[in-house]
Motif scaffolding. Structure first.
Motif, PDB file in Angstrom:
ATOM      1  N   GLU A 137     -14.984 -19.175  19.191  1.00  0.00           N
ATOM      2  CA  GLU A 137     -13.668 -19.292  19.829  1.00  0.00           C
ATOM      3  C   GLU A 137     -13.812 -19.411  21.355  1.00  0.00           C
ATOM      4  N   LYS A 142      -8.032 -25.497  25.143  1.00  0.00           N
ATOM      5  CA  LYS A 142      -6.665 -25.605  24.604  1.00  0.00           C
ATOM      6  C   LYS A 142      -6.016 -26.894  25.091  1.00  0.00           C
ATOM      7  N   PHE A 148      -5.925 -24.851  19.943  1.00  0.00           N
ATOM      8  CA  PHE A 148      -7.355 -24.895  20.229  1.00  0.00           C
ATOM      9  C   PHE A 148      -7.881 -26.292  19.915  1.00  0.00           C
TER      10      PHE A 148
END
Ligand code: MSP
Length: 526
Positions: A137, A142, A148
């Motif tokens: 992550e 973004k 994402f």
């Protein structure tokens, strides 16, 4: 007897679209070095192929209303045809949907399974289907909508949590071994900028790698666990081994003879797979590791990465139609430095074509062969004995050319290798200009000098054809034919063949059509 083996690979290309200039770039580079090492007497393996499994292909096939296998079968000829158009002389083309690939992949991973390098665990995480890559992550970016997205292709990523367990490869255990390996093998990752990126990535720690998926079925089955198929990269990398006979009972001994290879040529976006995951897999299997992974740069159009969606999806065949295959190969190899990003344009391609090929190499052959025709009845003149020890600026350059060129090739520096040959070509043009054979032809007294000058120029053409051959195999073969020399493909010791003075006097010389007719960029329509 071959000197030994030499091996090079291109990536195993996703079969979701036909080859483009970017994939052709790597392939031409691999072919250029493969041809050169053949001319040095090596028994060459050159493996390329198509990567046909995985979610991306399954989804592309579905969008096109086809089964994945039918889709792959329909597109595979686009690759073999494109490589034919570009005169790519590969030795092995592996389609990852072939049975031999299934056998090799299953053998390789079963071995790692038995050696305890794999374990089963629940998998959850972010995945980019376009890149076929897992991301942490913390690596994601973004988009404007707060979603994402993939840090590489900027497309939205998916959170995958099948709730089922997948097979993992204990990649994290290889951090120290990999760092030690990079240290001991400074040439493993090239160019150096790429090496630094990889070293710092590995120093940051490695996560174990999920190598199987159970959420879809377009892949090679995991033999010890029904319902799982191998992750597409766990499959595709093995194609390098499949190509040279790994796991193939009918090609016994070949793999051992041909592995490890000297080079994997890849784009810089996939160096991580080749410099981290792949050597760790080989270490786990107890197999030796390829000499060098060379991560080349991107072709840019107007400063941006060339891609179909940006509307600059010119096909290799379109350019070949205008410039010819040899000029295509020469332009990309000489003008885009291997390792760096490089802008390409039709204007620049035309400029390089006219300057280096039409006005220099092609013009030189026309002039020299034409004058041999005119003044010596189309036969290579003998060098009169009184000129045997005369100063010879062409011989001086030619004598040092092999060493210079070979050092560039060993450094995977196609640009400077081509420039070294071009330097001799320009010098011969100048030599012809300075010696003015058309004036020497006017008097009986200067017939000897005329013979000397034209012998030198023709001999230089023979040597130029040799060194241009890895880049431009067709025109070199044609120059050999026009000089009544044997087949250039049979040269297996370019060093010995390029020693000055081997053009036989008396050989018929054919003028022929211009090798590279001049082009005007205004006339080029694509
Ligand atoms: N299937 C994997 C490779 C598996 S190898 C075991 C894959 N395939 S690909 O079709 O996406 O490969 C593309 C190759 O082309 C990569 O090496 C990539 O760097 C290269 N290029 C794609 N666009 C490019 C340019 N614009 N310029 C130069 N090379 C480019 O990745």
């Amino acid at each position: 007897m071959p000197k030994g083996t030499f091996g090079v690979t291109t990536p195993i290309y996703y079969i979701n679209a036909a080859p483009h200039l970017g994939t052709a770039y790597t392939t031409v580079a691999a072919d250029t070095i493969a041809r050169y090492e053949r001319m040095n007497g090596y028994d060459v393996s050159f493996v390329t192929g198509t990567d046909e499994h995985g979610q991306k292909i399954a989804e592309t096939a579905e969008k096109n209303g086809m089964t994945p296998q039918a889709w792959c079968d329909s597109l595979a000829p686009a690759f073999t045809d494109a490589w034919k158009t570009l005169d790519i002389d590969y030795t092995n083309f592996v389609r990852t949907t072939e049975d031999r690939q299934t056998r090799a992949v299953q053998k390789f991973w079963s071995d790692l399974y038995e050696k305890g390098w794999l374990y089963k665990s629940a998998y959850e995480g972010w995945y980019c289907v376009h890149e076929e890559t897992y991301y942490a992550e913390s690596d994601l970016e973004k988009n404007e909508d707060g979603e994402f997205v993939c840090p590489d292709c900027k497309r939205p990523v998916r959170y995958e949590s099948s709730g089922e367990e997948n097979w993992f490869f204990k990649l994290s255990e290889f951090q120290d071994k990999l760092l030690a390996f990079y240290d001991e093998h400074p040439d493993f990752i090239r160019p150096v900028s790429r090496r630094n990126e990889i070293v710092s990535f590995v120093k940051g720690g490695l996560q174990d790698l999920s190598i199987s998926r159970s959420s879809f079925d377009w892949g090679i089955p995991v033999p010890w666990d029904e319902g799982h198929v191998f992750y597409v990269w766990a499959d595709a990398l093995i194609a390098y081994l499949t190509g040279i006979g790994y796991g193939d009972p009918e090609r016994e001994g070949e793999f051992e003879r041909r592995w490890p290879m000297q080079y994997h040529f890849v784009g810089k976006d996939i160096t991580r797979f080749h410099c981290v995951i792949w050597p760790a897999m080989l270490m786990a299997a107890g197999l030796p590791i390829t000499g060098t992974v060379f991560g080349h740069g991107f072709l840019l159009v107007g400063g941006e990465k060339m891609s179909k969606s940006k509307g600059n999806g010119i096909k290799p065949a379109d350019l070949v139609e205008v410039f010819g295959v040899d000029a295509y190969r020469y332009y990309f190899m000489s003008d885009v430095r291997f390792g760096a990003d490089g802008n390409i344009s039709i204007e620049r391609m035309t400029q390089v074509y006219n300057a280096d090929l039409a006005n220099t190499w092609g013009n030189l052959c026309s002039r020299v062969f034409n004058m041999v025709g005119k003044y010596f009845d189309g036969k290579v003149p003998a060098v009169p004995s009184k000129f045997a020890d005369a100063p010879n600026p062409l011989k001086d350059i030619a004598d040092s050319l092999y060493e210079k060129y070979d050092a560039c090739m060993a450094d995977v520096n196609f640009t400077d290798a081509a420039a070294a040959v071009q330097e001799l070509a320009s010098r011969v043009n100048l030599y012809v200009e300075e010696s003015a054979p058309w004036n020497l032809a006017k008097s009986e007294e200067t017939q000897g000098e005329l013979a000397y000058v034209l012998y030198n120029a023709a001999e230089a053409c023979r040597i130029l054809a040799l060194f241009f051959a890895p880049f431009m195999p067709n025109t070199s073969a044609e120059v050999f034919r026009r000089l009544s020399l044997g087949a250039i493909d049979e040269v297996d010791d370019i060093k010995a063949a390029s020693v000055w003075g081997q053009l036989p006097a008396g050989n018929d010389v054919e003028k022929g059509d211009p090798l590279f007719p001049r082009l005007d960029v205004k006339d080029i329509q694509l």
